[in-house]
Design an enzyme around this catalytic site. Structure first.
Site, short mmCIF file in Angstrom:
data_model
loop_
_atom_site.label_atom_id
_atom_site.label_comp_id
_atom_site.label_asym_id
_atom_site.label_seq_id
_atom_site.Cartn_x
_atom_site.Cartn_y
_atom_site.Cartn_z
N ARG A 225 -0.81 -39.26 57.36
CA ARG A 225 -1.80 -38.09 57.61
C ARG A 225 -3.13 -38.65 58.48
O ARG A 225 -3.38 -39.88 58.27
CB ARG A 225 -2.32 -37.40 56.28
CG ARG A 225 -1.28 -36.63 55.52
CD ARG A 225 -1.06 -35.38 56.31
NE ARG A 225 -0.17 -34.27 55.80
CZ ARG A 225 1.36 -34.20 55.97
NH1 ARG A 225 1.72 -34.86 56.69
NH2 ARG A 225 1.83 -33.16 55.23
N HIS A 273 3.69 -35.18 65.14
CA HIS A 273 3.97 -34.89 63.90
C HIS A 273 5.62 -34.56 63.75
O HIS A 273 5.98 -33.65 63.40
CB HIS A 273 3.31 -33.59 63.33
CG HIS A 273 3.22 -33.77 61.69
ND1 HIS A 273 2.37 -33.39 61.33
CD2 HIS A 273 4.31 -34.11 61.01
CE1 HIS A 273 2.27 -33.25 59.84
NE2 HIS A 273 3.47 -33.80 59.82
P1 NAP Z 1 4.45 -39.93 47.31
O1 NAP Z 1 5.84 -40.43 46.84
O2 NAP Z 1 3.65 -38.98 46.54
O3 NAP Z 1 3.96 -41.33 47.57
C1 NAP Z 1 2.40 -41.72 47.87
C2 NAP Z 1 2.18 -43.05 47.80
O4 NAP Z 1 0.85 -43.37 47.70
C3 NAP Z 1 2.41 -43.56 46.26
O5 NAP Z 1 2.96 -44.83 46.27
C4 NAP Z 1 1.06 -43.64 45.64
O6 NAP Z 1 0.85 -44.60 44.63
C5 NAP Z 1 0.02 -44.00 46.83
N1 NAP Z 1 -1.26 -43.63 46.78
C6 NAP Z 1 -1.54 -42.26 46.53
N2 NAP Z 1 -3.09 -42.41 46.45
C7 NAP Z 1 -3.48 -43.72 46.33
C8 NAP Z 1 -4.58 -44.42 46.42
N3 NAP Z 1 -5.76 -43.76 46.17
N4 NAP Z 1 -4.62 -45.96 46.59
C9 NAP Z 1 -3.29 -46.25 46.85
N5 NAP Z 1 -1.94 -45.78 46.72
C10 NAP Z 1 -2.16 -44.50 46.71
O7 NAP Z 1 4.59 -39.16 48.96
P2 NAP Z 1 5.58 -39.41 49.84
O8 NAP Z 1 6.70 -38.53 49.67
O9 NAP Z 1 6.23 -40.87 50.03
O10 NAP Z 1 4.88 -39.02 51.37
C11 NAP Z 1 3.74 -39.67 51.77
C12 NAP Z 1 2.94 -38.88 52.62
O11 NAP Z 1 3.90 -38.86 53.74
C13 NAP Z 1 2.76 -37.36 52.47
O12 NAP Z 1 1.76 -37.30 51.63
C14 NAP Z 1 2.72 -36.72 53.80
O13 NAP Z 1 1.20 -36.96 54.19
C15 NAP Z 1 3.37 -37.83 54.77
N6 NAP Z 1 4.54 -37.29 55.36
C16 NAP Z 1 4.47 -37.14 56.75
C17 NAP Z 1 5.36 -36.63 57.46
C18 NAP Z 1 5.70 -36.74 59.06
O14 NAP Z 1 6.60 -36.13 59.65
N7 NAP Z 1 4.73 -37.34 59.56
C19 NAP Z 1 6.51 -35.99 56.70
C20 NAP Z 1 6.53 -36.15 55.49
C21 NAP Z 1 5.56 -36.60 54.59
P3 NAP Z 1 1.57 -44.42 43.16
O15 NAP Z 1 2.81 -44.65 43.36
O16 NAP Z 1 0.89 -45.43 42.39
O17 NAP Z 1 1.30 -42.91 42.79
#
Ligand code: NAP
Length: 310
Positions: A225, A273
């Site tokens: 993001r 994006h």
């Molecule tokens: P997720 O499964 O919720 O994973 C988030 C990861 O970030 C987890 O490992 C979490 O740690 C870690 N995290 C969160 N807060 C943190 C902090 N304060 N310090 C350190 N680590 C932290 O999310 P996801 O499904 O992988 O998606 C990740 C992001 O990708 C989404 O939130 C979205 O913004 C982005 N995204 C972008 C696109 C695009 O097309 N560009 C598409 C889809 C998603 P824990 O494992 O310990 O909870």
């Protein structure tokens, strides 16, 4: 009793999702009404994307859950009118697409492809790239998308370090957590991939101080993001040569304004994006399973922790 499911996303999505969700709910054996137009006080579930413009959930008096079509929920996580469970999208198609995009852009940097694609000027100066096993890649965020990307890079023999809020244990990946872990993860990162959610705790995680930890010339890939990066600090680091190049898919303001310095910067690649998107056939199955669970009194999948914001 009939389960009323409101589809609240971009109108163009409706003809794509409608038959898929209809099929899934039928297979789940539910008596349901699925529509883009149901009186708010009769809605049981909202299938939701922020692009619908829906922000006030107060009139949804019998709502049981909101089921997001997006993985990132920063636009709804702090909505105070929403008092029922919020599930985010975890979709195998989304993870597959993100993995391909991340691997592609890491390989672009690793192999130094740009020099050959844009530098075809008659000069013959062979400089073979190192092996992946000699390249350090750090992934910030080891969730659904970060872990899938990390595993794919590790399968190609990259030296992969991942950093997350809670400590992980993933074979073949050096897993770190906490502030010290972040410093270690960044200080060895030749390529950094950001796959963190946008929360108060992750905003500006790449700033002047943390960018300074990177080895000189490091590359940054951000499909997470926009607010994860302090843009002024990144531009300063790029202009000073401290950061070698950045590939940015997400921005604080989208579409990225035409006069934003990222567009014209020679060491920035902007993508609109598109790193990955929710894939309707697999995503509809997740939505239908969550409705089935709700109706069966079973816990929903992929619930958002509203206090953490993801
Ligand atoms: P997720 O499964 O919720 O994973 C988030 C990861 O970030 C987890 O490992 C979490 O740690 C870690 N995290 C969160 N807060 C943190 C902090 N304060 N310090 C350190 N680590 C932290 O999310 P996801 O499904 O992988 O998606 C990740 C992001 O990708 C989404 O939130 C979205 O913004 C982005 N995204 C972008 C696109 C695009 O097309 N560009 C598409 C889809 C998603 P824990 O494992 O310990 O909870």
């Amino acid at each position: 009793m009939t389960v009323n499911v409101l589809f609240s996303a971009r109108p163009a999505q409706w003809p794509i999702y409608e038959p898929l969700i209809r099929q899934g709910l039928t297979e789940a054996g539910l008596d349901f009404h699925l529509s883009t137009d149901i009186p708010a006080d009769q809605v049981d579930y909202v299938v939701y994307a922020p692009s619908s413009g829906l922000t006030d959930f107060t009139p949804f008096t019998r709502l049981k859950a909101v089921l997001s079509l997006w993985a990132g929920v920063e636009k709804i996580a702090d909505n105070e009118t929403l008092t029922v469970p919020l599930a985010r999208m975890v979709d195998s198609g989304l993870a597959e697409g993100m993995t391909e995009w991340v691997v592609g852009h890491v390989l672009r940097y690793h192999l130094g492809m740009d020099a050959h694609i844009t530098g075809q000027d008659g000069t013959w100066e062979p400089a073979p790239p190192p092996l992946a096993s000699q390249r350090h890649v750090t992934i910030l965020g080891l969730g659904e998308l970060g872990e899938a990307s990390a595993r794919a890079l590790a399968a190609l023999n990259f030296n992969v370090t991942g950093w997350s809020r809670t400590q992980k244990d993933i074979p073949g990946i050096t897993c770190l957590s906490g502030p010290d872990g972040l410093r270690t993860a960044l200080s060895q990162a030749e390529i950094v991939v950001l796959l963190l959610p946008d929360t108060p705790a992750t905003e500006n995680i790449l700033n002047a101080d943390t960018l300074a930890l990177l080895p000189r010339g490091a590359k940054i890939i951000n499909p997470g993001r926009g607010p994860l990066i302090n843009d002024d600090a990144l531009l300063d680091a790029l202009n000073a040569g401290e950061v070698g190049h950045a590939t940015l898919d997400v921005f604080r303001v989208e579409p990225l304004p035409a006069d934003h310095p990222y567009w014209a910067h020679p060491n920035v690649t902007v993508t609109p994006h598109i790193a990955s998107e929710t894939r309707p056939p697999t995503a509809a199955q997740v939505i239908c399973e969550n409705i089935r669970r709700g109706e069966a009194g079973e816990p929903h999948l992929h619930l958002v922790d509203r206090t953490l914001g993801y």
